[in-house]
Design a protein around this motif. Sequence first.
Motif, short mmCIF file in Angstrom:
data_model
loop_
_atom_site.label_atom_id
_atom_site.label_comp_id
_atom_site.label_asym_id
_atom_site.label_seq_id
_atom_site.Cartn_x
_atom_site.Cartn_y
_atom_site.Cartn_z
N CYS A 1 0.41 2.78 3.67
CA CYS A 1 0.48 2.02 4.83
C CYS A 1 1.78 0.96 4.64
O CYS A 1 1.94 0.54 3.52
CB CYS A 1 -0.83 1.03 5.07
SG CYS A 1 -2.41 2.13 4.96
N CYS B 1 0.94 -1.24 0.04
CA CYS B 1 0.11 0.06 -0.19
C CYS B 1 1.06 1.13 -0.05
O CYS B 1 1.86 1.32 0.66
CB CYS B 1 -0.85 0.00 1.24
SG CYS B 1 -2.07 1.44 1.24
N CYS C 1 -5.88 -3.01 0.11
CA CYS C 1 -5.24 -2.83 1.47
C CYS C 1 -6.37 -2.86 2.43
O CYS C 1 -7.27 -2.21 2.74
CB CYS C 1 -4.60 -1.33 1.51
SG CYS C 1 -4.02 -0.81 3.27
N CYS D 1 -6.58 0.67 5.03
CA CYS D 1 -7.12 1.80 4.45
C CYS D 1 -8.06 1.79 3.46
O CYS D 1 -8.82 2.81 2.83
CB CYS D 1 -6.03 2.92 4.18
SG CYS D 1 -5.21 2.36 2.72
ZN LIG Z 1 -3.29 1.09 3.22
#
Ligand SMILES: [Zn+2]
Length: 771
Positions: A499, A496, A514, A517
């Motif tokens: 992240c 990601c 992801c 998120c």
């Molecule tokens: Zn993410």
Amino acid sequence: MPNGLQVELGAVVRVPLGSRDVYGFVVSSPQPASQSLDGLRAVNGVVEGPPAFDAGMLALAQFVAQRYCCSLGEALSAAIVAGALPRTVERLVPQAQPEAGRFASVPERLVRLIWGDLRDGFVLEHLLRHAEARRAGDRRSLLRWIGALVRGGVLQRTRTFEGARLQESRERVLEATKTTVRGPRVEALVALVREAGALRRADALLAGFSAATIARAVRLGALHETERRPQPARRTAGNPPDLTPTSAQSAAIEALGAVLAQRRFAEFVLEGVTGSGKTFVYIAAIERVLASGGQAIVLVPEISLTPQTARRFEAAFGNRVAVLHSALSERERFEGWRAVARGEKDVVVGARSAVFAPLRDVRLIVVDEAHERTYKQDSTPRYHAVDVARERMRLAQGVLVLGSATPSLEAFATTLRGDATLLRLPVRATAVALPNVKVVDMAAEFARGNRRIFSSALVEALERRLQLREKVVLLVNRRGSASFALCRACGYVPECERCSLSLTVHRAEGLLRCHLCDAQRALAQECPRCAGPMREFGVGTQKVAQIVESLFPSARVVRMDGDTTTRIGDHARLLDEFAQRADVLVGTQMIAKGLDFPTVTLVGVVAADIGLHLPDFRAAERTFDLLTQVAGRSGRAQPGEAIVQTYSPEHPAVRFASHHDYGGFVGYEIPERQALRYPPFAELIYLGVIGRRSGDVAAAAQRYAGALRGVSGVEVLGPAPYPVPRVNGEWRYRIALKTQDGSEVRTFIRQTLQPMARLERTTRLVVNVDP
Ligand SMILES: [Zn+2]
Ligand SMILES: [Zn+2]
């Protein structure tokens, strides 16, 4: 305060602040202002309506504020949010506009709309109906994008009061007409309504019928929708259950009854194996409470997952019970809450927040499946419903019952200390033995040349059960098809962008997602770096469902996970499908709870290791809980079996779960916790420092840790990055505090650390007590 203005405890008042009014709660009778008037504001009006809380609720909110390091206002909002306030409306208010590309998955069109026309804030429902927003995507996508923007901190939730007049109570009810209709869903819905005479719309949703199906039946004239006043409460109970209790159930009921009669605070831990009939004990105890003129609260982890349990309380207590659940509209929930406050209900069944239900004389709180993590709220105030329930019963001199097949170590430790009494239900009420659990060592399986996801034992068992036309449940602790993709040529793993986490493969949708998120991008066949071939590793629900279908083409498979249960009623619909037509249910941990299908005789755990090696001191306990609970779904009416596939067959969590040996597991885990000074042998507080600039975050975390090292009796660990250091573009550092008595450090956090953190511009502080 204007002359003659009367305020009482719990009243909601308007206070001018700058150019606008804010609302406040009255928490004590007026005091003469003794010193400086700085910071004081005159009240300029009282909002009509009954008080939002009483002295008992105020005391409980004060406990929440102290214990979880939040303000009294935040604690009160949590305590009364479910509806005591007259018509509060949640608005989303845009903060600084995100820089281009930060929310790559959110369409530019939506960002322009929110930071343009809607920059003064909006109500979510209005946005979902907004023509421009609908051009950007469907309802589901909009909800996902808004969720990402809220989590990213660029949209802020606020609650405002809109008007204050109490609406007359109304609930929406469906009635059947003589018109007949075609179509399986509509027919099933009409049949259900006919059977019930009249059915609350919320109950139809809970039973798994979508709003679209209901609307269709109404449009076709087969159903008639009306609003009515909720039926006045009859002070009579419904039908008592006509089962004969087992001797263990009788003993538990007697023990609870004896203490309830004494009207003093007491705590019980009810350890009952899966299927042992804990609900029967709860109902008998509540009957005693009602007979003596008292009231009771039952907390359940999540009503949509356990509709059968909620139904049993409705069957037992008829109109005296209020079930507060997520299928109710905001207004219906408000009305339910008001009915409770008006004294029309004596029993409240609900999720976490029902611990604050405004009953006046609660003498018993039952927490079902009390080990579940859903009882801990993960936004401010971060309270744990079990601890709030304990405090409520302590204040009211009532009884707390924590029921579970696998009580938490914290609950078990209270029985060791003598602060709670342990009651045990060691056998199933149906007298069917617990399932035989076989542990399959996947490393040995691999060494023998089986590189597939299913061991030969699981395939054979599946085949046998399907031939007998019995039902199978397969637990896969991850949604999607594979846990990650990897380039075989250069080792590239798609991650990601916001992240520090690899993306999960969702092959059915052709996406990489992801799981933190919700960002997503297209799944490519070739490596974007070297054009080499991508391979997928690990396993998720989609993949397992697909394997079952290819191995047994005639088997009907139902998949239940976060991707297939996005709407209210999806759970019930899928479970109904499984009960009526399907052979195999593939799902994540949501299928481990509460399911009670008599013909399930095989439970397979595809990969017991996911979760076992997480950097979390509760990893072993959670794995033990999950395996015990899911194995308990098997053989509830006829002998069954469970097969657990794992690379760690010797791990105590796996070993003890395979023997249904709760005592053995706590005997192993308690000394571990004691040695490492983890709960229940110390109080633990996590301080999270979060912000977009990693340097600022690390520096602020260092300053806080330095300040905390001056507090005596506290062990300060860290700061260190979180196990996932970056989420949604924000860096996260954590300080862990261990202490024997947290009261001093909590005071320090409230009086020194939180004021310090409020001055920081680029970072924020999140206090998580008892994580
Ligand atoms: Zn993410
Ligand atoms: Zn590559």
